[in-house]
Design an enzyme around this catalytic site. Structure first.
Site, PDB file in Angstrom:
ATOM      1  N   GLU A  25      -0.445   5.954   0.404  1.00 28.30           N
ATOM      2  CA  GLU A  25      -0.487   6.808  -0.783  1.00 28.30           C
ATOM      3  C   GLU A  25       0.277   6.051  -1.856  1.00 28.30           C
ATOM      4  O   GLU A  25       1.507   6.002  -1.837  1.00 28.30           O
ATOM      5  CB  GLU A  25       0.129   8.178  -0.480  1.00 28.30           C
ATOM      6  N   CYS A  52       3.657  10.139  -9.164  1.00 28.15           N
ATOM      7  CA  CYS A  52       2.460   9.304  -9.229  1.00 28.15           C
ATOM      8  C   CYS A  52       1.291  10.006  -9.914  1.00 28.15           C
ATOM      9  O   CYS A  52       0.358   9.336 -10.348  1.00 28.15           O
ATOM     10  CB  CYS A  52       2.052   8.845  -7.829  1.00 28.15           C
TER      11      CYS A  52
END
Length: 481
Positions: free
Chosen positions: A255, A289
């Site tokens: 990720e 993010c």
């Protein structure tokens, strides 16, 4: 100074082992020492892996009842000490209290949802008689644990990201060795202590869940061991690429980074879009993010959007992260602050227009909005990981969607529109892991399949999906005697 509620040393094997050294964890806001944290070594990492391998069969044999009990007990233990976890997260990350409260709440949901998914971890029957050779035969598949899991978490959400590694591993019946970011090990150490206590209470070995801190050598030791079944990593793309290379052929779940885009169509609710920009662009001080980084606004509403955004930027309170009113505070360290400021300065030098912010107030980067950011500027092309939003205009939705896709990243994106046709076109067109309509791209439920495409990673998180990632199917074929 924080007084750890867990033993000294590192939770390795069935005990907490002493470490050769410690290092101070600093409160990013003022540099004061939170406490001394244990620093692991490659040798301790190997001991943790040895212990995990030793209990792999025992972990795989744990009943569904025991796995669910461990997860439920750990969730209850965190909930009982919610405020203490929130305060600790503020101290070690420097993240505003409001965001740390969200992190703890999401961690509890992750553990609870993982516990529920234990009962859904099953296979299916398979028809074998599609060919005459399969007549009379029985076929079915089951899911089995993938083996030892190495989970490596980032600094920005240390408790939540660690829970995304540990909870699915336990639910799947896999021993897990967690490595937190060096700057933020404290909440994760506490989390692991609660998991180990819950494991022992359920009749499982404490070494079902272990933790090793340390540097690159420790991480390399963990991911290159051929005895592990999977590596789950959350962090930068560059580090993720290196881990994938080092771990091969071991399965990796990555990720990684993003420069999340939010598209504002000509029929959008502008007040809602502005609100989303304020919430989505600056939460966690931009260190997320999927925070709003690229704003792509239709030219017909750009001036009005710009004016409304300017009027409301004052709502984004900056200051001490311990204050519940604060929305933007310091970044994790001075190096990160300098990098963000350098990128902003570089973008302005390249022709971007500074709409607001761009400076520092008491060590805190002011909420910054840049307009007309040229392609090629790091602020637009790369992940800034700070409280900076970049705006460009387009004349059509096709141009907007092409602009979203013109990125090496592809995690989340959002579109604000009243048109169902535009919404569905975004869902069909955007090259990302999730398309969010009329909400921030950072909207995330911890029960949804979460992950990206392109340079944003591979694999999916979210209890159901991560648990499946940490299992392998085993086919059974029987011809009755």
């Amino acid at each position: 100074m924080f007084r750890p509620p867990y033993p000294p040393g590192l939770p390795i094997g069935s005990e907490w082992l002493p470490v050769p050294s410690t290092s101070p964890v600093l409160f990013p806001y003022d540099g004061t020492v939170v406490t001394q944290a244990p620093v692991g070594t490659a040798d301790l990492a190997r001991q943790a892996l040895d212990s995990a391998v030793a209990v792999k069969k025992e972990a795989a044999a744990l009943s569904s009842r025991a796995r669910r009990q461990i997860l439920t007990s750990a969730a209850d233990a965190i909930a009982a000490q919610r405020e203490a976890f929130e305060e600790l997260l503020v101290l070690e990350t420097g993240k505003p209290l409001v965001d740390c409260r969200v992190e703890v709440a999401r961690t509890i949901v992750t553990l609870q949802a993982s516990a529920e998914e234990v009962a859904r971890l099953h296979g299916e029957t398979v028809p074998l008689d599609l060919l005459p050779s399969g007549d009379g035969m029985i076929g079915y598949w089951t899911r089995r644990p993938i083996g030892v899991v190495v989970g490596i978490a980032g600094f920005n959400y240390p408790l939540l990201l660690a829970s995304h590694k540990i909870a699915p591993a336990v639910a799947a019946g896999c021993p897990v060795v967690c490595k937190p970011a060096p700057a933020t090990p404290l909440a994760t150490l506490w989390l692991v202590d609660l998991f180990r206590k819950a494991a022992v209470a359920a009749g499982a070995p404490a070494s079902l869940v272990q933790l090793v801190t340390g540097d690159v050598e420790v991480g390399s030791t963990l991911v290159t061991d051929r005895r592990i079944g999977a590596v789950s990593f959350t962090g930068s793309s560059a580090v993720g690429h290196q881990i994938a290379r080092d771990a091969a052929p071991t399965k990796t779940l990555l990720e990684l980074g993003s420069n999340a885009a939010m598209v504002v169509a000509d029929d959008a609710d502008l007040d809602a879009a502005v609100d989303a920009t304020l919430r989505g662009g600056f939460y966690a001080s931009g260190q997320a993010c999927i925070s709003v980084q690229r704003l792509i606004v239709h030219e017909s509403v750009a001036a009005e959007f710009d004016a409304r955004l300017r009027d409301r930027l004052g709502e984004v309170v900056i200051g001490d992260p311990r204050d519940a009113k604060t929305r933007v505070s310091v970044l994790i360290d001075d190096r990160s602050t300098k990098r963000v400021l350098d990128w902003v300065e570089s973008a302005v030098s390249a022709g971007a227009r500074l709409v607001s912010g761009g400076g520092v107030d008491g060590g805190v980067i002011q909420p910054t909005v840049l307009a007309d950011v040229p392609a090629g500027a790091s602020c637009w092309d790369d992940e800034i990981f700070g409280p900076v939003v970049c705006l460009r205009t387009v004349s059509t939705m096709d141009e907007a969607f092409d602009m979203v896709n013109d990125s090496r990243y592809g995690l989340n994106a959002s579109v604000f529109t009243r048109s169902l046709a535009t919404a569905h076109k975004a869902i069909d067109t955007l090259e990302v892991g999730a398309v969010v309509v009329n909400e921030v791209p950072g909207f995330r439920s911890d029960t949804m399949p979460y992950g990206g495409v392109k340079d944003s990673g591979i694999g999916r998180e979210g209890p159901r999906f991560a648990i499946e990632e940490l299992t392998v199917t085993r086919m059974a074929v029987i011809r009755p005697a």
